[in-house]
Design a protein around this motif. Structure first.
Motif, mmCIF file in Angstrom:
data_model
loop_
_atom_site.group_PDB
_atom_site.id
_atom_site.type_symbol
_atom_site.label_atom_id
_atom_site.label_comp_id
_atom_site.label_asym_id
_atom_site.label_seq_id
_atom_site.Cartn_x
_atom_site.Cartn_y
_atom_site.Cartn_z
ATOM 1 N N LEU A 73 0.620 14.445 -4.161
ATOM 2 C CA LEU A 73 0.735 13.950 -5.535
ATOM 3 C C LEU A 73 0.668 12.431 -5.588
ATOM 4 O O LEU A 73 0.061 11.845 -6.498
ATOM 5 C CB LEU A 73 2.043 14.442 -6.159
ATOM 6 N N MET A 74 1.284 11.786 -4.580
ATOM 7 C CA MET A 74 1.190 10.322 -4.529
ATOM 8 C C MET A 74 -0.259 9.889 -4.459
ATOM 9 O O MET A 74 -0.678 8.937 -5.127
ATOM 10 C CB MET A 74 1.919 9.798 -3.289
ATOM 11 N N THR A 75 -1.031 10.595 -3.628
ATOM 12 C CA THR A 75 -2.438 10.225 -3.472
ATOM 13 C C THR A 75 -3.214 10.459 -4.760
ATOM 14 O O THR A 75 -4.060 9.640 -5.140
ATOM 15 C CB THR A 75 -3.076 11.045 -2.338
ATOM 16 N N SER A 133 -6.244 7.642 -8.616
ATOM 17 C CA SER A 133 -6.722 7.484 -9.997
ATOM 18 C C SER A 133 -6.437 6.089 -10.515
ATOM 19 O O SER A 133 -7.283 5.480 -11.187
ATOM 20 C CB SER A 133 -6.054 8.490 -10.926
ATOM 21 N N MET A 134 -5.224 5.584 -10.232
ATOM 22 C CA MET A 134 -4.881 4.235 -10.710
ATOM 23 C C MET A 134 -5.825 3.200 -10.140
ATOM 24 O O MET A 134 -6.332 2.328 -10.847
ATOM 25 C CB MET A 134 -3.459 3.867 -10.275
ATOM 26 N N LEU A 135 -6.055 3.263 -8.820
ATOM 27 C CA LEU A 135 -6.915 2.273 -8.177
ATOM 28 C C LEU A 135 -8.349 2.396 -8.671
ATOM 29 O O LEU A 135 -9.056 1.397 -8.809
ATOM 30 C CB LEU A 135 -6.843 2.433 -6.661
ATOM 31 N N TYR A 159 -12.420 5.706 -4.691
ATOM 32 C CA TYR A 159 -11.021 5.941 -5.034
ATOM 33 C C TYR A 159 -10.852 7.269 -5.747
ATOM 34 O O TYR A 159 -9.861 7.977 -5.577
ATOM 35 C CB TYR A 159 -10.486 4.817 -5.917
ATOM 36 N N SER A 160 -11.836 7.604 -6.569
ATOM 37 C CA SER A 160 -11.800 8.886 -7.259
ATOM 38 C C SER A 160 -11.767 10.026 -6.254
ATOM 39 O O SER A 160 -11.029 10.994 -6.428
ATOM 40 C CB SER A 160 -13.030 9.009 -8.166
ATOM 41 N N THR A 161 -12.550 9.891 -5.184
ATOM 42 C CA THR A 161 -12.537 10.921 -4.149
ATOM 43 C C THR A 161 -11.159 11.042 -3.527
ATOM 44 O O THR A 161 -10.648 12.151 -3.334
ATOM 45 C CB THR A 161 -13.574 10.594 -3.059
ATOM 46 N N VAL A 162 -10.547 9.879 -3.206
ATOM 47 C CA VAL A 162 -9.201 9.893 -2.632
ATOM 48 C C VAL A 162 -8.291 10.737 -3.518
ATOM 49 O O VAL A 162 -7.553 11.601 -3.058
ATOM 50 C CB VAL A 162 -8.660 8.455 -2.520
ATOM 51 N N SER A 163 -8.373 10.472 -4.814
ATOM 52 C CA SER A 163 -7.518 11.192 -5.748
ATOM 53 C C SER A 163 -7.859 12.673 -5.819
ATOM 54 O O SER A 163 -7.006 13.539 -5.701
ATOM 55 C CB SER A 163 -7.667 10.544 -7.124
ATOM 56 N N GLN A 164 -9.141 12.983 -5.991
ATOM 57 C CA GLN A 164 -9.542 14.364 -6.263
ATOM 58 C C GLN A 164 -9.350 15.288 -5.073
ATOM 59 O O GLN A 164 -9.006 16.460 -5.237
ATOM 60 C CB GLN A 164 -11.012 14.399 -6.700
ATOM 61 N N VAL A 165 -9.608 14.789 -3.860
ATOM 62 C CA VAL A 165 -9.438 15.684 -2.710
ATOM 63 C C VAL A 165 -7.960 15.999 -2.545
ATOM 64 O O VAL A 165 -7.596 17.075 -2.059
ATOM 65 C CB VAL A 165 -10.036 15.068 -1.434
ATOM 66 N N SER A 166 -7.085 15.112 -2.998
ATOM 67 C CA SER A 166 -5.664 15.445 -2.920
ATOM 68 C C SER A 166 -5.245 16.429 -3.997
ATOM 69 O O SER A 166 -4.165 16.990 -3.898
ATOM 70 C CB SER A 166 -4.823 14.181 -2.932
ATOM 71 N N TYR A 167 -6.074 16.645 -5.008
ATOM 72 C CA TYR A 167 -5.830 17.787 -5.906
ATOM 73 C C TYR A 167 -5.883 19.052 -5.050
ATOM 74 O O TYR A 167 -5.038 19.948 -5.154
ATOM 75 C CB TYR A 167 -6.942 17.908 -6.951
ATOM 76 N N VAL A 168 -6.910 19.099 -4.209
ATOM 77 C CA VAL A 168 -7.089 20.255 -3.321
ATOM 78 C C VAL A 168 -5.891 20.385 -2.398
ATOM 79 O O VAL A 168 -5.322 21.468 -2.225
ATOM 80 C CB VAL A 168 -8.386 20.108 -2.511
ATOM 81 N N LEU A 176 -6.195 11.907 -17.444
ATOM 82 C CA LEU A 176 -6.394 10.836 -18.427
ATOM 83 C C LEU A 176 -7.012 9.614 -17.758
ATOM 84 O O LEU A 176 -7.950 8.993 -18.272
ATOM 85 C CB LEU A 176 -5.058 10.447 -19.061
ATOM 86 N N LEU A 177 -6.476 9.264 -16.590
ATOM 87 C CA LEU A 177 -7.029 8.113 -15.864
ATOM 88 C C LEU A 177 -8.477 8.375 -15.469
ATOM 89 O O LEU A 177 -9.313 7.459 -15.485
ATOM 90 C CB LEU A 177 -6.192 7.831 -14.613
ATOM 91 N N THR A 178 -8.762 9.627 -15.117
ATOM 92 C CA THR A 178 -10.143 9.963 -14.740
ATOM 93 C C THR A 178 -11.082 9.698 -15.900
ATOM 94 O O THR A 178 -12.168 9.130 -15.715
ATOM 95 C CB THR A 178 -10.233 11.443 -14.312
ATOM 96 N N ALA A 179 -10.653 10.137 -17.087
ATOM 97 C CA ALA A 179 -11.477 9.834 -18.267
ATOM 98 C C ALA A 179 -11.632 8.324 -18.379
ATOM 99 O O ALA A 179 -12.737 7.808 -18.638
ATOM 100 C CB ALA A 179 -10.819 10.403 -19.512
ATOM 101 N N GLY A 180 -10.511 7.618 -18.145
ATOM 102 C CA GLY A 180 -10.538 6.167 -18.268
ATOM 103 C C GLY A 180 -11.456 5.490 -17.271
ATOM 104 O O GLY A 180 -12.004 4.426 -17.549
ATOM 105 N N TYR A 181 -11.626 6.065 -16.084
ATOM 106 C CA TYR A 181 -12.476 5.355 -15.139
ATOM 107 C C TYR A 181 -13.911 5.878 -15.087
ATOM 108 O O TYR A 181 -14.783 5.240 -14.528
ATOM 109 C CB TYR A 181 -11.860 5.259 -13.739
#
Lengths: 514, 497
Positions: free
Chosen positions: B285-287, B292-294, B307-316, B425-430
């Protein structure tokens, strides 16, 4: 049954070397010509043949040759057992190839006669260490090794080389003094008349038990004494200094013969003199194990910082020797087998790496890491062999280094399990120290990856804008390439089919206890 | 060697072809033959993979020691990852035919490109822990030249960073492998785990520590905190086709390794409710949040996508860490969907860079006038990633959120969905600013640069637009018709949980 043949591969090269030194056909420096080269090559090959002949005759540990007895327990004798056979066989395989390499490397040097005379004598002395049947014999040849390799370290006769040889001498003699103490005590407490090495230890356990702490202290002192040649922290200093010697010296001697003799002596001390039954679980075990772990980390870290290529590899040797010693300090049969597997694997990996560095130095004169940009394309075979050696040192599977690291880790886990189950010995350190050892080995593997792969990346992928000079640099001739390729093949074979070697090593382990 | 030899083909053929491309001098000069070989091998690979996946079975390739052997097998997980890898590799290969004409030393790139797909197939087909580790290390080493391809200072430093983080993660995982080898005779994957209570008696603490080491270590490849640092450096600096496969597929190799370790070796029931599970959920969850923030704050497009990849793969990773069927289904479906989406995004970014030279999002105002179709594909993929129905991302996020809410993991069951929502929301934002500013740059936008450089309507060639379009369509259609993927994920979940 006294077997004169055991003395042959020891004495023959020493006599041959002395003959080369003292047979002066005329005045001044002895000229080096093809005839002398062939003679040297012939002597080395013949000696390897003698070693092979001995090994074929059987390695069960019953073949001995008493050379002389000074009085009561001071016996100088040769004895052939499995571990000695392993070391002797390894040395006998490597020496001819290293000599072949040295022919090309030293081709522009003066005083080659002196060089090869001492190179040959070192061969004999090293086999003497392998076949030594008592601590006295081992000590004797150990001291001889220092003196016979000293001229080789000093060979370039530059200020640096002389200083390095001085450091080498002082450290070695200092270490031998502590080893001497160990020898005296072992002889004093031995249970056999001849005090020969016995798998599982030769101490008179009743008497030894009454003086346990004294003997443990003596063991630690002797460990560090022999550990000088095995570059244990803090007694490793001479090894990076000795990197100024010609590459055939640093490679064969300081990656194989001298340093492995140090490790070999410690194995003899631990498993065949004191015995793991006496040592296991004691405070002495944890002290020496800690020393090996500190050395492993120290060596790897210094290697990352070092930019002189041969010195980097020298620090790598410091670190890798303590892998072997870590296996030894686990004080289990599997620990011995694991340590020996790294002894064999590392010998080939490190000699291959040094030979690559030497080939680059010989053809281009470059000695620093940052000078190696783009060399991979110019010397493809050399760097191909370096790639195999690097991946193996890192512990990538399908190479020999992975197998030895695997063994060390499994042995450490087994030791940790034993210690944890049995109550942890003194103070419970034993419960977690072997596991810490595995973590240390993995961290060192990462550092190894860093200091070996940065060289390869520079060589194969030079950054745009970096000057890649010297278009005339090429691979060396067959005299250097054949040894490199042979070593690479061995690294791959051990990595892919380790079973035969491991079977042999487990037999050695099985002899020394439970 | 005993077993189904067909399984060897998708692994060995591309590796041999790649070595040939690297060694063959003819490929350095003759681009046409290089492209011909590339496309032929990729098509062959797709065919061989299909053949291997349908024929199934297993094969023992080589015995290292009594405990270690190299073996392949085909199970449902192999099918999922294998099909995804072969299909996407072919599409990106077609794209790179046109893209790489802007780069130097193509033969080296394509040589390693072919070798890596063979190694990835080996990873997908691995039947035991040792085989998986061997191919994992090989994958790091053979993908390194793809990262540092351009040989600029930044590229080489990024490549070394990639190497060291990957090796560090692999060695951390190796600690766990050493432990497992000590307690279990046979390290072959079995659904639900191979350990029984006899093996781990007295060593439960060590087992948990080892599993955590393996999750974090293999998670380095998946860009999970704390070993994620290499990803934002390495992905942007590689050529766009390499960034795409690095983000889209090679990170999934880390995910595959974690799945195998948790669900096929250790077993989810041993981890349920332990500090390992809680720690894992926390890291994931931290990732998710951090990535997303970064990404939101990052001005360079390719780095933003990294950075999006960092975030999304941690969804998995989050979905896997829940250790429930719904979470597992969400995770596996997100593996497929994110892969397709991220490939689309990176390939589109590559098109933008190659056509206009723009690398920062703020430069890309009015992009809609330059390449409306490409921007359209980018938009579809963005909507999918944000999770807007009916696009694919919605399906996977739905399962992830349901899985979290029903997981019984204490506070995580609601913290998880909150983090996922914030991240959406951040994903939409970036992602969306590029679309909005591209199509609707505002009244004050004069578009001088576009006029001066005559960029209006400059869509890329079909070689590049085709794969981008196909992947974007897949991103949408997998959401409209998710049944095949979801059903596959559900059957695997039933096997292991």
């Amino acid at each position: 049954m006294s077997e004169i043949i055991l003395a042959l591969p020891v004495v023959f090269p020493i006599v041959g070397g002395l003959a080369m030194l003292f047979h002066q056909p005329g005045e001044g420096v002895v000229p080096w010509n093809r005839r002398r080269a062939l003679l040297t090559a012939g002597l080395v090959l013949l000696n390897s043949f003698f070693v092979a002949a001995i090994l074929v005759g059987g390695v069960d540990g019953e073949r001995r040759l008493v050379v002389f007895k000074l009085y009561s327990s001071l016996t100088v004798m040769f004895k052939l057992d499995r571990m000695g056979a392993l070391f002797a066989g390894m040395v006998a395989f490597l020496w001819p190839l290293a000599t072949l390499y040295a022919f090309e490397y030293m081709e522009h040097e003066e005083r080659r006669n002196t060089f090869f005379a001492f190179y040959l004598m070192t061969y004999g002395v090293t086999v003497g260490i392998a076949l030594a049947g008592t601590l006295v014999t081992l000590y004797l040849f150990y001291e001889m090794l220092t003196f016979v390799t000293l001229p080789l370290v000093m060979f370039p006769l530059t200020k640096e080389a002389v200083r390095a040889s001085r450091a080498y001498l002082y450290y070695s003699i200092g270490g031998a003094a502590f080893a001497f103490i160990g020898m005296v005590f072992v002889l004093g407490f031995s249970s056999i008349e001849t005090s020969e090495f016995v798998a599982g230890g030769m101490l008179d356990l009743a008497r030894a038990g009454q003086n346990r702490n004294t003997l443990l202290l003596v063991y630690v002192l002797a460990f560090f004494g022999f550990g000088v040649k095995a570059a244990v922290f803090p007694l490793y200093r001479w090894l990076p200094k000795a990197a100024v010697a010609p590459t055939p010296v640093t490679a064969l001697l300081h990656a194989v013969a001298v340093v492995k003799s140090g490790a070999f002596a410690i194995l003899r001390l631990t498993y065949f003199s004191f015995g793991i039954g006496f040592l296991r679980g004691s405070w002495a075990q944890w002290v020496v194990m800690c020393a090996t772990l500190v050395t492993i980390l120290f060596g790897s870290t210094m290697a990352v910082k070092e930019v002189h290529w041969k010195r980097r590899l020298a620090y790598s040797t410091v670190s890798n020797l303590s892998y072997i010693l870590f296996g030894a300090t686990l004080m289990t049969p599997f620990g011995l087998a694991a340590g020996l597997s790294h002894m064999v694997a590392h010998a080939f990996m490190k000699i291959s790496a040094f030979f690559c560095a030497g080939a680059v130095m010989h053809k281009s004169g470059k000695t620093y890491i940052y000078q190696l940009d783009g060399m991979g394309k110019k010397m493809p075979i050399t760097f191909g062999c370096l790639t195999a050696a690097s991946l193996s040192l890192m512990g990538i599977p399908l190479f020999a280094g992975f197998i030895s690291k695997w063994n060390l880790a499994q042995a450490a886990f087994e030791c940790g399990g034993l210690m944890g189950g049995a109550g942890g010995g003194d103070g419970g350190v034993g419960r977690w120290l072997p596991y810490a050892g595995v973590a240390v080995i993995l961290l060192s593997a990462l550092l190894t990856g860093i200091y070996m792969m940065t060289v390869l990346v520079r060589a194969y992928f030079p950054k745009i804008g970096e000057t890649v000079a010297d278009d005339k640099v090429t691979d060396p001739t067959w005299k250097m390439l054949v040894p490199l390729i042979v070593f690479t093949v061995v690294i791959l074979v051990i990595g892919v089919n380790p079973a035969p070697l491991m079977e042999c090593l487990m037999k050695i382990g099985g002899e020394v206890g439970v | 060697m005993e077993g189904n030899v067909i399984l060897l083909l998708p692994v060995v053929c591309p590796i041999l072809a790649g070595v040939l491309v690297l060694a063959g001098k003819v490929f350095r000069k003759d681009r046409k033959s290089l492209m011909a070989v590339l496309l032929a091998v990729l098509l062959l690979e797709a065919g061989l993979t299909a053949w291997a996946l349908t024929s199934g079975g297993s094969i023992q390739v080589w015995r290292l020691t009594s405990q270690m052997n190299i073996s392949f097998h085909v199970d449902e997980i192999s099918r999922l990852f294998g099909a995804l890898t072969a299909a996407v590799w072919l599409l990106v290969g077609i794209y790179s035919v046109a893209y790489m004409s802007h780069e130097e030393e193509e033969h080296r790139f394509f040589g390693y490109y072919l070798i890596v797909v063979g190694v990835l197939m080996g990873l997908n087909f691995s039947a035991n822990l040792i085989t998986m580790y061997v191919f994992f290390e090989m994958m790091t080493l053979t993908s390194l030249p793809l990262v540092l391809h351009e040989r600029s200072r930044a590229a080489v430093m990024a490549g070394l960073k990639y190497l060291f983080y990957s090796v560090a993660g692999a060695f951390l995982a190796l600690f766990g492998i050493f432990f497992l080898a000590g307690v279990a005779e046979d390290l072959t994957f079995a659904a639900g785990g191979i350990l029984n209570d006899n093996m781990v008696a007295g060593k439960e603490g060590l087992l948990l520590a080892s599993t955590f080491c393996m999750i974090v270590g293999f998670g380095a490849k998946a860009g999970m905190f704390p070993l994620h640092g290499w990803l934002p450096t390495a992905h942007p600096v590689a050529p766009a086709c390499a960034s795409a496969v690095l983000s889209g597929l090679i990170t999934k190799a880390g995910v595959l390794a974690v799945i195998r370790v948790v669900y096929f070796i250790v077993g989810p029931d041993r981890l349920w409710g332990t500090w390992v599970q809680n720690g894992w959920i926390l890291l994931a969850l931290m990732t998710v949040f951090m990535g997303s923030m970064l990404a939101y704050k990052e001005p360079v497009l390719k780095k933003r996508l990294a950075y999006s990849t960092v975030s999304q793969v941690s969804y998995v990773m989050f979905g896997l860490s829940l250790l429930t069927p719904l979470g597992f289904v969400g995770a596996l479906s997100h593996v497929v969907f994110h892969s397709v989406i991220k490939h689309t995004l990176f390939l589109a970014a590559g098109v933008i860079i190659v056509t206009t030279g723009w690398t920062r999002v703020e430069q890309m105002r009015g992009l809609g006038r330059v390449m409306p179709l490409t921007l359209g594909c980018y938009t579809i993929a963005s909507l999918a990633l944000i999770g807007i129905p009916p696009a694919s991302g919605f399906v996977s996020k739905w399962y992830l959120a349901s899985g979290a809410l029903s997981s019984g993991t204490g506070i995580w069951s609601w913290v998880g969905p909150v983090v996922l929502l914030v991240s959406a929301l951040l994903t939409a934002g970036y992602l969306l600013p590029l679309t909005i500013q591209g199509y609707f740059p505002g009244h004050d936008f004069k578009g001088e640069e576009i006029e001066k450089r005559k960029l209006a309507g400059k869509e890329p060639s079909l070689w590049m637009l085709g794969p981008v379009g196909i992947l974007a369509a897949a991103a949408l259609l997998f959401g409209c018709f998710p049944d095949s993927i979801v059903a596959m994920a559900q059957s695997i979940a039933a096997m292991v949980l």
